[in-house]
Scaffold this motif. Structure first.
Motif, short mmCIF file in Angstrom:
data_model
loop_
_atom_site.label_atom_id
_atom_site.label_comp_id
_atom_site.label_asym_id
_atom_site.label_seq_id
_atom_site.Cartn_x
_atom_site.Cartn_y
_atom_site.Cartn_z
N GLU A 196 5.83 6.76 -6.71
CA GLU A 196 6.80 7.75 -7.08
C GLU A 196 6.08 8.87 -7.58
N ARG A 197 5.30 9.13 -8.41
CA ARG A 197 4.01 9.81 -8.71
C ARG A 197 3.50 10.87 -7.77
N LYS A 255 13.17 6.59 -9.14
CA LYS A 255 12.92 7.81 -9.46
C LYS A 255 13.21 7.64 -10.68
N ASP A 256 14.12 8.80 -11.12
CA ASP A 256 14.73 9.07 -12.30
C ASP A 256 16.26 8.39 -12.17
N ASP A 306 4.97 6.08 -19.91
CA ASP A 306 4.85 6.92 -19.91
C ASP A 306 2.56 6.82 -19.69
N GLU A 337 10.57 -0.22 -15.95
CA GLU A 337 8.99 -0.37 -16.45
C GLU A 337 9.13 0.02 -17.44
N ASP A 352 0.75 11.47 -6.47
CA ASP A 352 0.12 12.06 -6.79
C ASP A 352 -1.85 11.35 -5.75
N LEU A 405 5.63 2.96 -10.03
CA LEU A 405 5.71 4.01 -10.13
C LEU A 405 4.34 5.49 -9.40
N LEU A 406 3.51 4.77 -9.20
CA LEU A 406 2.58 4.81 -8.43
C LEU A 406 2.77 5.73 -6.83
N SER A 420 -0.95 5.90 -18.16
CA SER A 420 -1.97 7.29 -16.62
C SER A 420 -1.79 6.25 -15.47
N ALA A 421 -2.44 7.05 -14.75
CA ALA A 421 -2.60 6.67 -13.37
C ALA A 421 -3.78 5.29 -13.28
N LEU A 474 -1.32 2.26 -14.60
CA LEU A 474 -0.85 1.54 -13.51
C LEU A 474 -1.73 1.29 -12.20
#
Length: 1011
Positions: A732-733, A409-410, A705, A351, A735, A729-730, A707-708, A711
């Protein structure tokens, strides 16, 4: 026409031969006479340059240096047609390249524009093109008038018959021909356009010309009796030159050394006198000793000839880069080499736009104990913005022959047979400190046939390829066993699906901007299109082996710069086709966007290029030759990807030995099933960026870093890499706070010039990945149902693919009328629109609708609609629509069979049309026979056969007989038995054996009449 280069060359030649002082003195002479030649106004700037240089450097001797253009670049305009110009050009390209003349082949008439033409020193025309527009004609004439060269070969005299200006330009037009073997008579053997070229004899067409322009010099003629037909001639027009020869109908002439010499000399003469005198930069390599196997073309697989003992030495990255030929629109830039990475086999970006590379020095044969080896996952960064990697971080080490990677993810998921492993960074220091095996089962007996090419897909799963090393294992409690093809799996390792079978070792998979699946195999089949996942075939009882994907290209030939390349088999064609990448950004010229695809061929030292176009519900690919190619035998591209900067990144394995197997006699086979050779290199690597000279290629985005909201906004980025990264990323996040923003993107009904709305498309798939499309959120469901009416076809398709497989979704799809709607309308109608006109206009959307209803609850309406659809000729002849119809019919077999047995094919239906419809009917009849209690309804279908279309009835009986269970005996009433007794008389004889089979299985040999 590169006029600056032309005049610079001329200037340097004058320095070389001592003419500068003469010019300097002569330009001061009254009336501006230079060497008794009147100076024209257009060269005045050149003369001023002469004065300046003469004043400053009167004693300068001519020096060969990098400042002097060292090569000639030619645009070769070919096309389709019986002369096969692309194949003929390949007979010429390596020869001329070895002499410093580089040909760029095109079939595009659009290339005849001033900006494009001015990138080249000259042109070659050969083929059967017509339709020269006024602007193209003007561009061509201006190019030549302003000093450009034109070489017209053979059928070029028949091109553009509508243009008198073109005919006058080349000096004449084709009129008629016979054939024969002959030589020509030279009239001006000392003319520089043919001087030093040997005469030759060849079979060719005996051209006769017309519309001769008298303003030309005829260099040779073909003598036939008393007639001398002008054969090779030259013209000068404006500041430019034209060379024409009637030689060159097919490979018999093009393959002759003398013909190649003729074209070489013609090219140099048309480009200018400087080219005749210039010392062009010929490829120069040094060689050492060694031994490589040689496999003669045309011999049985594995046949070995005398070994190759002249072994080219490797070049430095900078030297090797000089030998890579790319279109003048583009530039090759080195990002990393052996100082940063060795033997890179795959790459991706995170990313932040940082490059992640799989490095494997253990490949192909060094299996280590406990699979703890010498291989690594590295992160490469350009920290100062100079376009080159200057920071290297080892994320994971101790691997042993990893073949691919995908970020999750990580950390990163790595394919390392027999395992797929998740390496996780728990503290953010860019070092993996946890390792988890997601699942195991990948074959290890051949390291070049294992899993590879992991890609994050639109559906939020990881896609990949595998070769004949295959997979056999358990994932998510299910057992799987499959060989070469495409698959996908959940990133957490909880599920696996085998998507499509391929024909051989498979090393390429990719997506276009709509999420359509493409790929390639090592041998022959390049590219591929995966239209229907295997699960749809598996739901058809009795169908058997799922289909293998077939090549969609018009040709699988390769177009190398070298005259000879080392291949084991498929000589001259793709035999180690690696990777598949569609151009999915906007930094390249518009014609590349979502249309041009790239497949590497390391044995040919090239990256192939294909034009992908829709072909019904599938696609076709036009082989465009090479995006880039090299004369360096070590240059071995194995992967290309569109990067975060919009450039095309290329992994160069840079290795002299590409061949894996077979093992030549006297050699040892290693643990990875590759033959052992000390020449396999473990010291080199290059990663290049192919950039458009007219684009910025700035990477100005970083989602680390984000934000939603940021993204979600990135889902509209013009580079698909960033869209998919933001989507990942969304998801994996995890939310759901982003759901309203995603819904607003779906509601945006704008479309771009490619009829795409990327924001809406990726928002739908993001919602699917977040689990918001499970039916629990009515706002999300309503938004995606509304997307069934979105103006972008790809958005409608995505909605069809993601809607939950529920009755509500089914009714929404039926209400959108993607399939023929035969429901009764109120009132008495005098006219109903033909079914042909009821279909969804976009065939990709229609295909998606069929596959969607194949997984929905059963519906009589769907069964009837599919029956109406498949009897249409255009549906029946479209293979993917045909197979998708079959899948949908299998989910609704009773209503489908009832409707199809009432249909009559047109009287003029040919055998192919009948067979295509029959294929679906036969398979659905078999599916029905293997279902629950077919005996309860089979009598109704059999009675319908007495009045059914002959082809449809025959297919039904054939399918029924093939799969009817021996232990299932239907009961027939006396009335039904009476009706069936005459069935044998109305069906074709070739179906009688199937009637006999059914009758015997049911214990009533005379059921359909006396055999």
């Amino acid at each position: 026409m590169k006029s600056t280069q032309k005049y610079y060359h001329l200037l340097m030649m004058m320095f070389k031969y001592g003419f500068m002082n003469s010019i300097y003195n002569s330009i001061l002479v009254k009336n501006m006479i230079v060497c008794n030649i009147t100076v024209r106004k257009k060269v005045f700037p050149f003369l001023m340059l002469c004065i300046l240089l003469s004043t400053v450097q009167q004693g300068l001797a001519f020096q060969e240096s990098s400042e002097v253009a060292s090569k000639i670049e030619i645009l070769f305009l070919g096309g389709d047609g019986h002369h096969q110009p692309m194949e003929r050009s390949q007979q010429l390209i390596p020869y001329l390249a070895s002499r410093g003349i580089y040909i760029h082949y095109t079939h595009r008439m659009e290339d005849l524009n001033p900006d494009r033409l001015n990138q080249f020193d000259g042109l070659i025309f050969y083929g059967n093109q017509t339709g020269l527009s006024g602007k193209q004609e003007s561009a061509l004439l201006n190019f030549v008038n302003n000093g450009g060269g034109l070489v017209a070969i053979h059928s070029a005299s028949a091109m553009f018959p509508e243009s008198d200006a073109y005919i006058n330009l080349i000096g004449g037009a084709f009129k008629a021909h016979g054939t024969g073997t002959f030589s020509t008579k030279r009239l001006l053997p000392d003319h520089p356009a043919i001087q030093g070229v040997s005469s030759f004899e060849s079979w060719d067409e005996t051209y006769v010309h017309m519309k001769h322009n008298p303003d030309k010099e005829v260099l040779s003629v073909r003598v036939e009796g008393q007639h001398e037909e002008p054969w090779t001639w030259v013209r000068e027009q404006g500041d430019g030159r034209v060379f024409y020869t009637a030689w060159g109908h097919d490979q018999r002439t093009w393959g002759k050394e003398e013909f190649k010499q003729l074209i070489e000399q013609g090219v140099k003469w048309t480009v200018g006198d400087w080219a005749l005198e210039a010392e062009l930069d010929m490829p120069s390599f040094t060689f050492g000793e060694g031994e490589l196997p040689y496999y003669p073309p045309g011999e049985p697989w594995g046949t070995v000839g005398d070994p190759i003992t002249k072994i080219q030495n490797p070049l430095t990255p900078e030297e090797s880069q000089k030998h890579i030929l790319v279109d003048p629109d583009f530039e090759v830039q080195l990002f990393a080499s052996e100082d940063q990475v060795i033997n890179p086999i795959d790459l991706t970006w995170d990313e932040q736009g940082r490059l992640w590379v799989t490095e494997t020095v253990d490949y192909p044969n060094k299996f280590t104990e406990n699979r703890e080896g010498n291989d690594r996952i590295k992160i490469l960064e350009d920290t100062n913005g100079d376009g080159k990697a200057d920071k290297v971080t080892v994320f994971a080490e101790g691997l042993n022959i990893p073949t691919s990677l995908a970020l999750y993810k990580d950390g990163v998921i790595v394919s390392q047979s027999p395992d797929f492993i998740y390496f996780k960074d728990t503290n953010g220091d860019d070092k993996a400190d946890e390792r988890e095996v997601l699942f195991t089962g990948w074959g290890t007996f051949d390291t070049h046939a294992g899993p590879s090419n992991l890609r994050y897909g639109f559906d939020n799963q990881i896609w990949g390829t595998v070769g004949y090393s295959a997979f056999e294992g358990t994932v998510g409690g299910k057992e799987y066993r499959f060989s070469s093809g495409f698959y996908r799996f959940q990133p957490d390792g909880s599920d696996l699906e085998y998507i499509s079978n391929t024909t051989n070792n498979t090393w390429g998979i990719g997506f276009n901007e709509e999420g359509v699946i493409f790929g390639s195999t090592a041998n022959r089949d390049v590219p591929l299109h995966s239209a229907i996942p295997n699960r749809f075939y598996n739901n058809i009882r009795g169908f058997g082996q799922t289909p293998r994907l077939q090549m969609i290209a018009n040709s699988n030939r390769i177009y190398p710069l070298l005259d000879e390349v080392r291949q084991v088999d498929q000589h001259g064609r793709y035999t180690s086709g690696s990777g598949f990448e569609m151009y999915t950004a906007r930094d390249f010229p518009k014609e590349y966007w979502n249309k041009h695809a790239f497949i590497a061929e390391p044995t040919g030292h090239l990256l192939g290029e294909f034009l992908i176009e829709e072909d019904g519900s599938s696609f076709k690919a036009k082989n465009l030759g090479s995006m880039l190619a090299s004369q360096d035998e070590w240059f071995s591209p194995i992967q290309s990807r569109v990067g975060p900067d919009g450039a095309l990144w290329v992994v160069d394995w840079y290795n002299l030995v590409i061949q894996h197997n077979p093992t030549p006699e006297g050699r040892e086979t290693g643990e990875g099933n590759a033959y052992v050779n000390d020449l396999r290199d473990q010291d080199h690597a290059r990663i290049y960026r192919i950039v458009n000279k007219n684009a910025d290629h700035t990477q100005n985005i970083n989602l680390k870093d984000a934000s939603a909201e940021e993204l979600a906004n990135a889902l509209t980025n013009d580079n698909m890499f960033w869209r998919l990264t933001a989507q990942r990323l969304l998801v994996e996040r995890g939310d759901l706070d982003v759901v309203p923003h995603l819904i607003s993107l779906i509601e945006n009904e704008s479309i771009d010039e490619l009829e795409l709305n990327p924001g809406a498309l990726h928002s739908i798939w993001t919602l699917k990945g977040l689990g918001a499309l499970d039916g629990s959120n009515s706002d999300v469901t309503d938004a995606v149902i509304s997307a069934l009416y979105h103006p972008a076809p790809s958005v409608r398709r995505a909605a069809l693919m993601t809607l939950p497989r529920t009755e509500e979704s089914l009714q929404a799809i039926l209400a959108a009328d993607f399939l023929p709607n035969l429901s009764v309308v109120p009132g008495e109608m005098n006219y109903t629109l033909p079914v042909e006109q009821m279909l969804a206009s976009n065939i990709q959307v229609r295909l998606a609708a069929l596959l969607a209803v194949a997984e929905m609850p059963a519906s009589d309406q769907v069964g009837k609609s599919v029956a109406e659809l498949i009897v249409l000729e255009r549906s029946a002849k479209d293979k993917a629509i045909q197979h998708a119809s079959m899948a949908a019919a299998a989910n609704n077999e009773i209503s489908f069979l009832d409707q199809i047995l009432q249909k009559q094919l047109p009287e003029n239906a040919d055998s192919t049309y009948k067979a295509n419809v029959g294929f679906v009917v036969e398979n659905i009849a078999s599916h029905y026979a293997l279902g629950d209690s077919p005996g309860n309804s089979v009598s109704d279908f059999l009675v319908q056969l007495t009045s059914a279309d002959s082809a449809i009835a025959s297919a039904f009986v054939t399918g029924l007989a093939a799969e009817w269970p021996d232990d299932s005996v239907p009961e027939f009433s006396a009335e039904v038995s009476s009706q069936l007794s005459g069935l044998r008389d109305v069906l074709p004889e070739d179906v009688h054996e199937h009637l006999n089979t059914l009758a015997e299985t049911w214990g009533n040999p005379n059921l359909f009449g006396t055999p």
